[in-house]
Every structure is written in C-alpha cells, then in structure tokens.
Design an enzyme around this catalytic site. Sequence first.
Site: not given
Lengths: 256, 72
Positions: A99, A208
Amino acid sequence: MTDQWQVAGRNFTSRLIIGTGKYKSFEQNAAAVEASGAEIVTVAVRRVNIADPKQPMLTDFIDPRKITYLPNTAGCFTAEDAIRTLRLAREAGGWTLVKLEVLGEAKTLYPDMIETLRATEILATEGFEPMVYCADDPIAAKKLEDAGAVAIMPLGAPIGSGLGLQNQVMIRLIVENAGVPVLVDAGVGTASDAAVAMELGCDGVLMNTAIAEAKDPILMARAMKAAVESGRLAYRAGRMGKRLYADPSSPLAGLI
Amino acid sequence: MVYDDTLSITVNGEHRRIVKGMTVAELALELGLEPTRVAVERNMEVVPRSTLGEVRIEDGDDFEIVTFVGGG
C-alpha cells in the site's frame, strides 16, 4: 456462486481490509481481525526495538501465512521515503503487493498526488504491485492506474476522522472509470459509512480507526463485516429509483 | 582513530562498536534479533536476506533494521 474480487492476480472473498494500528493489545487486534473476516491487513514498517528485542511482535499474533500483510508507507512525505520503506517491506515480507501512501502534510494527512504518482511509476518499474491511497480525483486516479497502480484507494474523509464519505459523487466517478479495483481508504466512522462505499460500487473498504477506537472493537469488526457484505449485496441487487413523493405499496384497487 | 579490533557503526540511528569481521546476520543475532524476521538496509541499500550471512560489516556502515508493526 461466490462473489470474489481480485487484485494483482490474487482472489479474495472478504472485501474488508483492516489496519493493525491503535489497538489496546495484540490479542484484541487479532480478535478484531477474526471477527471482521478480513483476509488482508495493513501493517507499518518501523525500526526494531533494539533495547528490547524479545518483546512480542505482530507476526506472533496475526499469522502472515494465513492473513495477507499489506505493508504501508504511513508517515512518508516524499516518493523517495515511500519507495525506501517499501523496498525494505518487500525484503521483510517477501511479497510485492503493497500500500502506497505519500502524504502532503501532517494536519490533514491528505495525499500529495504529484509525489504519489511519481512513486507509483517507480514502484511499478521495480516490480511492485502498489495499491494506492489517493485523493478523490477521477483524473489522478486514472493516471495512477496507467502508471501501474493495481488498486485505487481514494479517501472518503481524512484519515482517522471517522467523518464518513464526504465525496460520494467523486467516489462513484472513480469507480465508473476504473479498470482496477477501487477501495475507499480512510474516513469510515461507522457501519453505515462502509455500506455506503459498497453501495457506490467500490470493490472494498479499508479502515483502521473505526474499529480500533470503537468502545468494543471486536463487536464493531463484526458490524463492519456485515455492513460491507450488505452494501455489496445492495449494489449487486440494484437499488430502486428515487421518487420525490409517496408511492403506496398496498394496492389501491379493492379499497373498502 | 582507534587502533583495535572493533568497527564503528550506526544501527537505527545509534552508534555502536562491534568486532571486526562480523557479518550482518551475526550482528542481528548479537542484537537479539531473528534475521528471518527483519529487513536490513545498509548505507541506504537493502541487503537481500539471502546474503545477510555473507555481507561483512565495514567501518562506518549505517544500518536500518526494520520489521512489521501495527499500522493503518
């Protein structure tokens, strides 16, 4: 028939990717991964603690042979820093799916798209398969794809803000134009936000803080799993058209 | 200049002295690290894991040793 999605030639069933930061403990983190059904987790690359090398490590709790680790470049503000981090990540993990995020400034953590595009080009030539955190800009998204991004990951709102998708029109435009998977990365605060992203046609959602900072992270992980699945089903089902006024569901004929 | 059997290196920003002739894998083990669980950069270049046991440390080397931690 299973409704799988594919990124860089790999098949996944879960459309929820979760982060591994901000949890109270590794145990809680592992339990949240389990409850979320996520098959991919993002991880950061940091210096080992030389003063205490025997302290527990993330890999002791979340097995990288069972869950795909997606190393990120969080905290990188230049293409060079991000590339340097991912070269190390590739060596640490032995895989090329990563990522990329190149941040513009610390207050908003908004992506620097010029540096992001430059890093994507270089990473692609070095054999990486970058999933790229980006602005909600359909033109920039297309350029990233052309440069070698294997997934486009626009923010729905600033990282860690939990404000929900503030840019549904732009996210939908990106989805319409993309030839690679599109995942909303950042901004989700609660389950309905994740469902909205999926209803827009996104291939997945990455989050997250929405899970880690919930009062009960494991319960929220379950909620997010259900929301992503619900949103996906609703997208596939095709929602009804909107009307400005009422339309009765019971027949008018035979009314007494 | 110190004339002895040690080398001066930097590991994760901290200065250290190590004995001459050590490999990168030996350095990791001395630091209490499992070489298969870390990635090593030496003077800004990644040291491939397969060569950690072969690369000998030189005076002035600057190492970054990293691993995966929780992140979003």
